[in-house]
Each structure stands twice: as C-alpha cells, then as structure tokens.
Design a protein around this motif. Structure first.
Motif, PDB file in Angstrom:
ATOM      1  N   CYS A 221      38.855  78.003  59.839  1.00  8.32           N
ATOM      2  CA  CYS A 221      39.999  77.976  58.844  1.00  8.32           C
ATOM      3  C   CYS A 221      40.621  76.611  59.709  1.00  8.32           C
ATOM      4  O   CYS A 221      40.906  76.382  60.780  1.00  8.32           O
ATOM      5  CB  CYS A 221      41.185  78.881  59.114  1.00  8.32           C
ATOM      6  SG  CYS A 221      42.530  78.328  58.035  1.00  8.32           S
ATOM      7  N   VAL A 321      42.499  74.433  49.791  1.00  4.61           N
ATOM      8  CA  VAL A 321      43.846  74.590  49.254  1.00  4.61           C
ATOM      9  C   VAL A 321      44.685  73.647  49.730  1.00  4.61           C
ATOM     10  O   VAL A 321      45.026  73.165  50.562  1.00  4.61           O
ATOM     11  CB  VAL A 321      44.499  76.003  50.211  1.00  4.61           C
ATOM     12  CG1 VAL A 321      45.791  76.139  49.480  1.00  4.61           C
ATOM     13  CG2 VAL A 321      43.508  77.234  50.079  1.00  4.61           C
ATOM     14  N   ASP A 322      44.595  72.674  48.268  1.00  5.57           N
ATOM     15  CA  ASP A 322      45.491  71.434  48.629  1.00  5.57           C
ATOM     16  C   ASP A 322      47.025  71.918  48.453  1.00  5.57           C
ATOM     17  O   ASP A 322      47.405  72.613  47.688  1.00  5.57           O
ATOM     18  CB  ASP A 322      44.991  70.651  47.286  1.00  5.57           C
ATOM     19  CG  ASP A 322      45.444  69.156  47.540  1.00  5.57           C
ATOM     20  OD1 ASP A 322      45.821  68.794  48.552  1.00  5.57           O
ATOM     21  OD2 ASP A 322      45.753  68.493  46.547  1.00  5.57           O
ATOM     22  N   GLU A 324      49.090  73.146  50.532  1.00  8.52           N
ATOM     23  CA  GLU A 324      48.773  74.530  50.916  1.00  8.52           C
ATOM     24  C   GLU A 324      50.236  75.277  51.328  1.00  8.52           C
ATOM     25  O   GLU A 324      50.649  76.160  51.144  1.00  8.52           O
ATOM     26  CB  GLU A 324      48.212  74.658  52.362  1.00  8.52           C
ATOM     27  CG  GLU A 324      48.621  74.145  53.401  1.00  8.52           C
ATOM     28  CD  GLU A 324      49.556  74.668  54.530  1.00  8.52           C
ATOM     29  OE1 GLU A 324      49.392  76.216  54.334  1.00  8.52           O
ATOM     30  OE2 GLU A 324      50.502  74.307  54.833  1.00  8.52           O
ATOM     31  N   TYR A 329      51.912  79.006  45.161  1.00  6.38           N
ATOM     32  CA  TYR A 329      50.868  79.991  45.651  1.00  6.38           C
ATOM     33  C   TYR A 329      50.929  81.420  45.866  1.00  6.38           C
ATOM     34  O   TYR A 329      50.414  82.017  45.893  1.00  6.38           O
ATOM     35  CB  TYR A 329      50.074  79.294  46.903  1.00  6.38           C
ATOM     36  CG  TYR A 329      49.219  77.928  46.686  1.00  6.38           C
ATOM     37  CD1 TYR A 329      48.346  78.093  45.812  1.00  6.38           C
ATOM     38  CD2 TYR A 329      49.514  76.943  47.457  1.00  6.38           C
ATOM     39  CE1 TYR A 329      47.610  76.869  45.704  1.00  6.38           C
ATOM     40  CE2 TYR A 329      48.819  75.936  47.123  1.00  6.38           C
ATOM     41  CZ  TYR A 329      47.771  75.889  46.311  1.00  6.38           C
ATOM     42  OH  TYR A 329      46.973  74.804  46.089  1.00  6.38           O
ATOM     43  N   ARG A 340      47.274  81.139  49.038  1.00  7.11           N
ATOM     44  CA  ARG A 340      46.781  80.502  50.482  1.00  7.11           C
ATOM     45  C   ARG A 340      46.355  81.517  51.400  1.00  7.11           C
ATOM     46  O   ARG A 340      45.135  81.445  51.992  1.00  7.11           O
ATOM     47  CB  ARG A 340      47.983  79.669  50.909  1.00  7.11           C
ATOM     48  CG  ARG A 340      47.458  79.067  52.272  1.00  7.11           C
ATOM     49  CD  ARG A 340      48.783  78.624  53.232  1.00  7.11           C
ATOM     50  NE  ARG A 340      49.765  79.912  53.651  1.00  7.11           N
ATOM     51  CZ  ARG A 340      50.841  79.717  53.794  1.00  7.11           C
ATOM     52  NH1 ARG A 340      51.686  78.769  53.612  1.00  7.11           N
ATOM     53  NH2 ARG A 340      51.417  80.739  54.042  1.00  7.11           N
ATOM     54  N   LEU A 356      42.969  73.922  54.599  1.00  8.52           N
ATOM     55  CA  LEU A 356      44.378  73.831  54.201  1.00  8.52           C
ATOM     56  C   LEU A 356      44.937  72.490  54.213  1.00  8.52           C
ATOM     57  O   LEU A 356      45.275  72.224  55.457  1.00  8.52           O
ATOM     58  CB  LEU A 356      45.220  74.858  54.844  1.00  8.52           C
ATOM     59  CG  LEU A 356      44.544  76.469  55.042  1.00  8.52           C
ATOM     60  CD1 LEU A 356      45.584  77.210  55.859  1.00  8.52           C
ATOM     61  CD2 LEU A 356      44.177  77.083  53.705  1.00  8.52           C
ATOM     62  N   SER A 358      47.941  69.363  53.768  1.00 12.96           N
ATOM     63  CA  SER A 358      49.109  69.191  53.328  1.00 12.96           C
ATOM     64  C   SER A 358      49.777  67.885  54.279  1.00 12.96           C
ATOM     65  O   SER A 358      49.469  67.951  55.380  1.00 12.96           O
ATOM     66  CB  SER A 358      49.970  70.293  53.277  1.00 12.96           C
ATOM     67  OG  SER A 358      51.485  70.023  53.191  1.00 12.96           O
ATOM     68  N   PRO A 361      52.784  70.766  56.014  1.00 10.79           N
ATOM     69  CA  PRO A 361      52.262  72.107  56.072  1.00 10.79           C
ATOM     70  C   PRO A 361      53.449  73.010  56.353  1.00 10.79           C
ATOM     71  O   PRO A 361      54.503  72.996  57.172  1.00 10.79           O
ATOM     72  CB  PRO A 361      51.112  72.109  57.360  1.00 10.79           C
ATOM     73  CG  PRO A 361      51.425  71.131  58.025  1.00 10.79           C
ATOM     74  CD  PRO A 361      52.049  70.074  57.007  1.00 10.79           C
ATOM     75  N   SER A 365      51.370  77.818  58.910  1.00  8.15           N
ATOM     76  CA  SER A 365      50.236  77.277  59.229  1.00  8.15           C
ATOM     77  C   SER A 365      50.336  76.451  60.370  1.00  8.15           C
ATOM     78  O   SER A 365      49.336  76.512  61.397  1.00  8.15           O
ATOM     79  CB  SER A 365      49.915  76.332  57.981  1.00  8.15           C
ATOM     80  OG  SER A 365      49.720  76.907  56.768  1.00  8.15           O
TER      81      SER A 365
END
Length: 732
Positions: A221, A321-322, A324, A329, A340, A356, A358, A361, A365
């Motif tokens: 991830c 995942v844009d 995120e 979501y 997400r 992920l 952003s 974020p 995250s």
C-alpha cells in the motif's frame, strides 16, 4: 444429502439452507462451487441468492428444507478473491452477507437474469431474413439498404457500424417487425493496448514512480502525497502503462461522477486501450456491459466511483484511489463501507499494489504511513514552473457586504478579469439564501420533517429542505400573520451569482452546484468551456474542489471561511484544512501566479492562522497530536449504533437498554457515550438517537461491534424502530 447454504439479499444476518434443484443429480450438486447464483423461493418471492458453501446436513429437518428452483450460473459469478473480500466486508462492517454480495453485482445479475457475455449492440438477420435474395424489399429503399448491409456478412453487425453507413433505427425496427432481423449482443475480441509516451517527470515524481513500481506483482500500500498540481495523475498514468505492458488491468477510483469524464479524456489521450467507466449516472445496460468487459479481461482500465471497488478483474495489476481523503468514498446508508479501506483489503487479497493519492490525505492514512504500514511518497513541488499560490485572510469586520462580497474581494475579481485571467469563488451553500423569516412576527420557514430551516430557491420560487428534499412554494406573505415583510437571511450561490452578474456584466459567470450541474455531461461541458481560457468567474460549492483542472484560474476566494471554522464534529478541523487546501490548489496551476483570499470575521482564529502559515503536512502533525491525547481515530477506533423511530423516546430507550446489556456482558476496553439525540435529531419525519463506542484498537472494536449486533437483534423493539451499526463513522 447435500445442503446448499445461500446468501439471500435480506437484512437478516445469516445464511439460508436449501436443497439442490429437483432436476439436479447428486454429483452435480456436490460439484457446485461457491459464488454461483440460484433462484430460490423466499417467502412469497423468488429471489436470486449466492451459494456460500455446501454442507452434509442442516439444523433444520429435511422436510422443512425447500429446494432451489434453478441454477443460474455454471461457473461462479464472482472470482474467489472477490468472494473473500465480500465476506471480509460483511464481517468488518457487520452487514448481512446477502446484501453485501448483492451490492457487488450489477442490477442485471441481482434480478436473476443470465449472464450476457456480449457487450456490443448489434443487428443480425433471422433465419427468414437469410432466405431473402439480394435486392429484396426494393419498394422500401431504406429497409432494402438496411437488409443489404446485414446480408454482406454472416456475423452480427454493430449498431455503430450501421450508423456510420447512415442506416437508421426506423428501418431496422421495420425489418424486425417483419421478422427479418433481430437485435443481439456480440462479444468483442481482445485487443492489445498501446501506450503513448508519458510526460517528463521531475526528480520527486520519478522517485515515487520507481518506489511504487518496484512492488508490482505483489501487495503493497502506497500513500502518494503531493501538493495540488504536483503531477500525481502523471505518476498514475505511467504506473498503469507498466501494468498494461505486463498484461494486467488497472482499477482507478474517483470520488465523484463529475470527475469521470475528465479522467476518461486524459486516459484516452494516453492509451489506445479498452477503458470502461462505472458510476451511478449510467443506465443499467451500460453498467452491466462495463462490468462484463472488466470481468472478462477485455477492459484494460476501469474508472469508477465508490461501488466500482467490487468490480471483478480477470488480471488485476494495480488499484488507484484518487483523492483518497474524500468523504464520498464512505457509503452513508445501507451497506456502510469505505471504498478506500475496501480497496486496500482487496489489493491484499489480489496480491497487487494499491496507491492512495491526495494533496490532503486523511489523518488515518498519514498515521499508517508514519507507522510504516504504508509506503510514503512525497511530491512537495508543483509540476513544471507552476508555483503554490500566495494566501491571505481578508478581515471583513465593519466592511459593507454585498451578497457576501466585501469591496476588496470584488476589486480583486475585477483586477483578475481585466488581466485576462479567471476567478474561482467558493461558497459551500446552494440556493438563494439559507432561510426565510417574517420581519413582523418572526415566523421562520422550517421543514415539517427535519430539524432544519428551508432554503430559499428564488429562481424556482421554492423553499427546499436540503436534507429530505421536501419542496414547498415560496410564499408571497407570512403564513402566520399574513405580512408581506418576508426577509431572507444569509447568502447562497444563487444570490451570489446574481450579484456577480450585476457587478461584471461583460464576463460570464458559471455557477457550479448540484442545482445547476444536472446531467452526467454537465461538468465536462463546463470544463471544456472554461478551459478555453477566456476571462470568466467560476462560483460554486464543493463540486469545484474535486480535482478539476482549470489552468487559467489565478484568483481563488473563499467567500465564507467562517462557516468551516466551527464544528461539533471532532473531524471538523481536519475537513476544514483539507477543503481549504483543495480550494486554494485550484489557483496558479499554469504559468500565471496564483492568489487565494479567505473572507473571515475571525482572522486570528488558530485554525485559520495554521492555514496561512503551515503546510497541510504540518497541520496534520498537529491534529494527530491532538487526537492521540484524546484517544480518537486514528489512535483509537469508533463505531456507532444509531436508532430511528417515529417516537423520539423509543430510540433512546432501545439504545439505553442495549448499552445496559452490553456493559453487563463485559465492555472492557470500551468507552460508551450516550445514548444521545443525533446532531440533527429529526430527519425525514423520524427521530434519531445514537450510542457511540470508542475503543483503543481494531480487535476490541470488531468484538464490540459483533456483540452489539448480537444483543440488538435479540432486543424487543417497536415495529417501526430501525437500527444499524456504523463502523468507522464519518458523520456523527
């Protein structure tokens, strides 16, 4: 005997035992694989259920078991990893497995229809049509032309190919009415994708690309944190190119329907490949054909909103995942999942990397990256020569306001337009005004069904509730004292638009909110118009902050920054930092320097000062420290039980009883708050109450959620009372 344990789409949290269909042999029954659908009787209905497991016996006597009526699939409708994902989601979010599996299927399959492998709409001749000689139907030239086109090949002819030859639908329908032709679906062949060269990367982008690419073919991830305009999408595109060249597929999640056309255009410009889109704005047939193309492996790239996370892929290679951090979501009703978080779990099950991305974020995250659970990649600079915009707070105390605009802001907008640039004004309140009041007796326009005021929509002459969608005509006089002295209070986008048109009559003003942007192509059409570069004003709500790229915007203004400063939700400050950073990021994305103005009555507020003086990463560190001291997510985990009823006291009584039983059964490691009325207690005519549970870790939270569900299911309650558990709630 063989017992089939099936997941039926019902609110009941259990599997249901059935016997195999009467016409199925014992060998066929024992060969059934989990994931196939069967048509079964369920009460007075026939429903499509999914086989979860086979068993040798049942807790029920054989005489009480009903046989399934029909096997709908020879092979599982969902691959093994996706079935495992649905089981995980049902367990983690404490939701019935039947409804989870149903949510993972397109409506065509939920209704029990057979799979249709073909996805291309075509026409073909019937047996009778094949027997006609060339030149038939000469008295009907259009029909004769259509017949001749179908006679030229034994295969079905795609509708698009017939349209290109100017053969209309009316002529084809006429052939069908005569029994000479029929509609059908054809299965396209597989095509190899071609990737056009990408843009040059700066050092930070290249470092991120290499760091993510090294994990290809296995699970990892990655958090790609980059300031707005830093080129995150280019990193996605080059990662996807590598996956396509390796023969694998990519799944890209975006938070809003409005972003799909913009994203699709950019992807089509880069890839000669089969790209499909999945979102709620499509017809049932369009969604199903895209789903089948992804499942068969014909679609190389799948772009979709929240529910697309469950789309089957034949050769999964990468999940992106844009934006995120985006709240879209999280599903807020029914099956309350976070797309997400499900995407991360899916990548783990599929054995592929997930990215992920952003500029802002979520704190969860950021925390996972700090703890080493996520690989963290930073893009601290804007791509090319673009610079981050300068930001200032505009103190509007004692200043005359016109529809919410202070004179210095209107002057800044005028200067921007005069310089040939564009201005973007953010006002997160649609309608003309948030409330209507009688000046003589004090009457307020309030919703009959919710604890909320009705919003004035002047153009439609309506009062509307933005919570339950109730609509009433805009009164000409007070319904209480009949006075005509009705005053509006506050400013919405409709009123602000009117004022801007009066102030700047020579320049177009584009209002962007859910009232003005109707239809799935509305946002795409607006982006094309604005990106011509002509001076204009963009005015809108959060729809404007969702990753849209407007290169000619040099001024961004937040008309009412104070609306974001005060929130009862502990996530309020995080959301404010994210929203303001995202809004500010729309400015100065090309060669023109950007400027951001925040109108406020509280210029010295600590949160506003943090926005002016700190980067988002620095603000996130401070917020994480605050959360740690309070034991709030991500340092702890929350779950919420909410009840709603027509009787205000019934919901609280139910939750009070649930709390008592939960504490009696042992609630070690759990802190309980409530039951209390929800922040908006009455909504859609029902009164809502909630019980909040805070734990120090996920194991304790999962055990608590399972125990609460078990206790709640066994509690007696009024027939009209509903309850649900929300794991990781985002709306308190």
């Amino acid at each position: 005997m063989t017992v089939l344990r099936l997941a039926v789409p019902t609110p009941l949290r259990r599997l249901f035992d059935y016997l195999p269909p009467a016409d199925m042999s014992a060998d066929q029954a024992t060969a059934l694989e989990p994931g196939v659908r069967l048509q079964v009787p369920f009460g007075r209905r026939r429903v499509s259920a999914v086989l979860v497991e086979r068993a040798a016996d049942s807790e029920l006597p054989r005489g009480q078991l009903k046989p399934a009526q029909e096997l709908l699939d020879e092979r599982p409708i969902l691959p093994g990893q996706l079935l495992a994902l649905c089981h995980w989601a049902a367990d983690y979010y404490q939701h019935p497995i039947g409804e989870v599996l149903s949510a993972a299927l397109p409506q065509h399959l939920r209704k029990g229809h057979p799979r249709q492998r073909g996805t291309i709409k075509c026409w073909r001749l019937t047996r009778r049509g094949m027997g006609l000689p060339e030149g038939a139907l000469s008295r009907s030239p259009r029909q004769a032309e259509a017949l001749a086109a179908l006679q030229q090949t034994e295969a079905a002819v795609p509708v698009d190919a017939l349209k290109s030859r100017d053969i209309g639908a009316a002529a084809l329908r006429a052939l069908a009415e005569k029994g000479l032709a029929e509609r059908c679906l054809d299965e396209p062949g597989f095509t190899a994708p071609h990737c056009h060269p990408g843009l040059g990367l700066n050092a930070d982008q290249q470092l991120a690309l290499d760091g993510i690419a090294i994990t290809a073919g296995g699970f990892a991830c990655h958090l790609l944190e980059g300031v707005t305009g830093s080129g995150k999408t280019e990193v996605y595109l080059q990662l996807i190119a590598r996956e396509l060249e390796a023969g694998r597929q990519a799944l890209v999640l975006v938070p809003e329907i409005g972003l799909s056309p913009q994203t699709l255009d950019r992807f089509k410009a880069r890839f000669d490949a089969e790209i499909v889109v999945l979102h709620s704005g499509l017809s049932e047939g369009e969604r199903y054909r895209a789903w089948e193309a992804a499942a068969a492996g014909r679609a190389h790239i799948v772009i979709g909103t929240r529910s697309a996370v469950f789309t089957p892929l034949a050769r999964p290679g990468l999940i992106v995942v844009d934006e995120e951090h985006d709240g879209s979501y999280k599903q807020q009703d029914g099956f309350r999942y976070s797309a997400r978080d499900v995407a991360v779990k899916r990548a783990q099950l599929e054995g592929c990397p997930v990215v992920l991305g952003s500029a802002t974020p979520a704190l969860e995250s950021v925390h996972n990256a700090r703890q080493g659970r996520y690989h963290h990649h930073l893009l601290p600079r804007r791509a090319g020569s673009a610079r981050l915009p300068a930001m200032q707070a505009l103190d509007i105390r004692q200043q005359p306001l016109q529809a919410g605009f202070a004179p210095p802001l209107l002057q800044a907008v005028g200067d921007t337009l005069a310089a040939g640039n564009q201005a973007l004004l953010f006002l997160n309140r649609r309608g003309y005004a948030p409330s209507l009041q009688c000046h003589d007796c004090g009457w307020l326009g309030e919703c009959e069904h919710c604890d909320a005021r009705l919003t004035v929509h002047l153009r439609r002459r309506q009062l509307r509730c933005h919570h339950c969608s109730a609509v009433t005509a805009l009164p000409a006089q007070c319904p209480q004292c009949h006075s005509r002295q009705l005053l509006t209070s506050g400013v919405g986008t409709e009123q602000a638009e009117q004022r801007l048109r009066e102030e700047f009559p020579r320049h177009p003003v584009y209002r962007v909110d859910s009232d003005s942007m109707r239809g799935r192509h509305a946002m795409q059409a607006l982006a094309q118009q604005v990106n011509r570069g002509d001076p204009c004003i963009l005015l809108g709500t959060q729809m404007l902050t969702k990753g849209h790229h407007f290169p000619a915007v040099s001024l961004v203004a937040v008309v009412d920054a104070d609306a974001l400063l005060f929130s009862a939700d502990f996530r309020g400050e995080e959301r404010m930092a994210q929203l303001l950073t995202q809004v500010a990021g729309r400015a100065g994305r090309a060669e023109t320097p950007g400027r951001v103005i925040l109108q406020t009555h509280h210029p010295d507020h600590p949160a506003l000062q943090a926005m002016l003086c700190q980067s988002y990463a620095e603000q996130a560190e401070g917020l994480l420290a605050q959360r740690r001291g309070a034991g709030l997510p991500p340092w702890g985990q929350l779950l919420m039980v909410r009840a709603d009823s027509a009787d205000a006291a019934a919901g609280e009584a139910f939750l009070d009883q649930l709390r008592g039983q939960f504490e009696d059964s042992g609630a070690a490691g759990c802190q309980l708050i409530g039951p209390l009325p929800s922040p908006m207690q009455r909504r859609q005519g029902r009164y809502r109450s909630q019980l909040l549970v805070s734990t120090r870790g996920r194991p304790a939270a999962r055990a608590a959620a399972a125990r609460l569900v078990q206790l709640a299911e066994n509690l007696r309650r009024p027939r009209d009372l509903n309850w649900f558990v929300d794991v990781d709630p985002t709306e308190m």
